[in-house]
Scaffold this active site. Structure first.
Site, mmCIF file in Angstrom:
data_model
loop_
_atom_site.group_PDB
_atom_site.id
_atom_site.type_symbol
_atom_site.label_atom_id
_atom_site.label_comp_id
_atom_site.label_asym_id
_atom_site.label_seq_id
_atom_site.Cartn_x
_atom_site.Cartn_y
_atom_site.Cartn_z
ATOM 1 N N CYS A 205 0.831 -1.197 0.000
ATOM 2 C CA CYS A 205 0.000 0.000 0.000
ATOM 3 C C CYS A 205 0.877 1.264 0.000
ATOM 4 C CB CYS A 205 -0.973 -0.038 1.170
ATOM 5 S SG CYS A 205 -2.406 1.043 0.963
ATOM 6 N N HIS B 126 -3.652 -5.659 1.201
ATOM 7 C CA HIS B 126 -3.458 -5.916 2.627
ATOM 8 C C HIS B 126 -3.893 -7.348 2.944
ATOM 9 C CE1 HIS B 126 -2.413 -1.873 3.867
ATOM 10 N NE2 HIS B 126 -3.447 -1.380 3.210
#
Length: 484
Positions: free
Chosen positions: A330, A427
């Site tokens: 991310c 994630h």
């Protein structure tokens, strides 16, 4: 409602364990936290985000997480300000003083979520935030006694004996609360006890005498609880100097100033023979690391500057020259690129910065936030992966022509020509056992551990449930919930 004498006394895991225990009794149980402050968040089934603790509590109930379980989520972006998420959607950012004025206006939305959640439930377990004794923050409170009063709830108070001073913390909480709020507290629990519980019998009697609260149990420290995802960043305070940096595989994780979703690392922490080192500001990345993971960040540009200020950019280049591997998740993925632009001032002032230049990609931040649960394939290993995307910004560039993963036919992420640098927005990727074992083999581990991470989480929830069943008076807790 479960409130604590302070932060990190075990409220989140206590609610998760009770949620599993009462669910196993056949009750329809729902978790609820009116206001949470955390940069560890989870994507919900209804397309929003809530704190990871409430997602774990939902799992303990056998439910998919829902935004009603945590209607107000504050995600710190600076020392004085946070992004404000209401019912799963970002409504803006606020300084601490600005939020002071805003929070009382959020009570109707909080109560609506609470009542909707309870419509088809036998029991709603409510978790407070921080300390019940923060009477200086009582005006407009939606997190502790303010919510308990608005929803007319009985309260159980939790004290943590492991940090010391538990008698003073419980008695002191009772002393500073107004009489009406003190009367809401129907009992207390002592958490994280080590040693012979019977030695604390006099302590229980003293607390009950001084407060008028009923003792509901003493919970011995449970090592299995370490296997459950943590929401707070306390675990990140362990530095390489305090940790034996050894193992078949060493993973270094620089602790960014606004690190987020660090529970991504939990499956690696659980792996036998793998050392995950959280590198503190001012310390060098360990020279014997096999892999450096750049984690998520709530403020990517600020954390990129922070990363450079620690000299970690120099360490990272040296790590790569030694043959090490690098993975950005991310915000960490965005940092590995050539450029990060913020034309709308999403993270502060309009502008941008050069990235670390290790992947041939560029990112443009925008106010369009991606929140979605996904599953797909990690292309190097051909192993299934799943998790969630939670990010602002779009990443493009030549590097994306060699993606790291495929999600439902959509290419995602980027991989360097030699395969040693990669990044993506997924994630939870390490939770996929096949991918994790393949990655560790690439990093030099000779034999797979056979760890089933998700099964381990379920077993830990069951162990916590059984532990609480033995050491707490669950029947009395149910009576209190029923107003008896």
């Amino acid at each position: 409602m479960f409130q604590g004498t302070g932060s990190d006394v075990g409220k989140s895991l206590l609610v998760a364990g009770l949620a599993r225990a009462f669910s196993r009794r056949g009750l329809s149980v729902r978790p609820f936290k009116p206001q949470n402050m955390s940069n560890n968040a989870a994507v919900t089934a209804d397309g929003g985000e809530i704190g990871r603790a409430q997602a774990l509590q939902a799992r303990a109930c056998g439910l998919a997480p829902h935004t009603d379980m945590n209607p107000v989520l504050l995600k710190p972006q600076s020392e004085v300000g946070a992004q404000v998420v209401v019912r799963g959607k970002v409504i803006g950012s606020a300084t601490a003083r600005e939020y002071w004025s805003l929070k009382s206006k959020l009570m109707p939305a909080v109560l609506e979520s609470f009542h909707r959640l309870g419509e088809d439930a036998d029991l709603v377990l409510v978790e407070g935030a921080g300390s019940a004794s923060e009477v200086n923050l009582r005006a407009g409170d939606i997190a502790n006694m303010g919510f308990a009063e608005a929803a007319d709830l009985p309260v159980i108070l939790i004290g943590d004996i492991d940090r010391g001073g538990v008698i003073a913390s419980l008695v002191g909480t009772a002393a500073v609360l107004p009489a009406a709020e003190r009367a809401r507290i129907k009992g207390f629990v002592i958490n994280k006890f080590r040693g012979d519980v019977s030695l604390f019998d006099e302590g229980l009697d003293l607390i009950a005498e001084k407060t008028g609260f009923e003792a509901l149990g003493v919970i011995p420290f449970l090592d299995a609880a370490r296997r459950l995802p943590a929401e707070d960043s306390v675990q990140l305070s362990v530095s390489p100097a305090d940790t034996a940096v050894s193992g078949d595989v060493i993973v270094a994780v620089p602790v960014l100033s606004r690190i987020s979703n660090f529970d991504d690392l939990d499956p690696l922490i659980a792996e036998p023979g793998v050392s995950v080192v959280f590198v503190q500001p001012g310390q060098a990345l360990p020279g014997n690391a096999n892999l450096v993971v750049l984690p998520g960040s709530k403020a990517t540009l600020a954390d990129l500057a922070f990363f450079r200020a620690q000299g970690w950019d120099i360490d990272l280049q040296a790590h790569y020259r030694r043959g090490g591997h690098i993975l950005g998740l991310c915000g960490g993925y965005q940092m590995l690129g050539r450029q990060i632009s913020d034309p709308q001032g999403i993270e502060g002032a309009v502008g941008g910065a050069e990235g670390l230049g290790m992947l041939d990609v560029d990112t443009v931040l925008s106010d369009d936030k991606t929140l979605v649960a996904v599953e797909g394939l990690e292309l190097a290993s051909r192993q299934a992966v799943n998790g969630y995307e939670m990010h602002i910004g779009i990443t493009t560039g030549p590097g994306t022509q060699v993606p790291m993963i495929e999600l439902g036919g959509r290419a995602e992420g980027a991989v360097s020509a030699d395969g040693r640098i990669a990044g993506c927005y997924l994630h939870g990727i390490f939770s996929a056992d096949g991918y994790r074992q393949s990655l560790l083999a690439r990093l030099g581990r000779s034999e797979a551990s056979g760890l089933n991470y998700e099964q381990g989480v379920e077993e830990a929830l069951d162990a916590l449930s059984e532990h609480l069943t033995v050491h707490l008076d669950l029947e009395r807790i149910l009576e209190i919930a029923r107003g008896r």
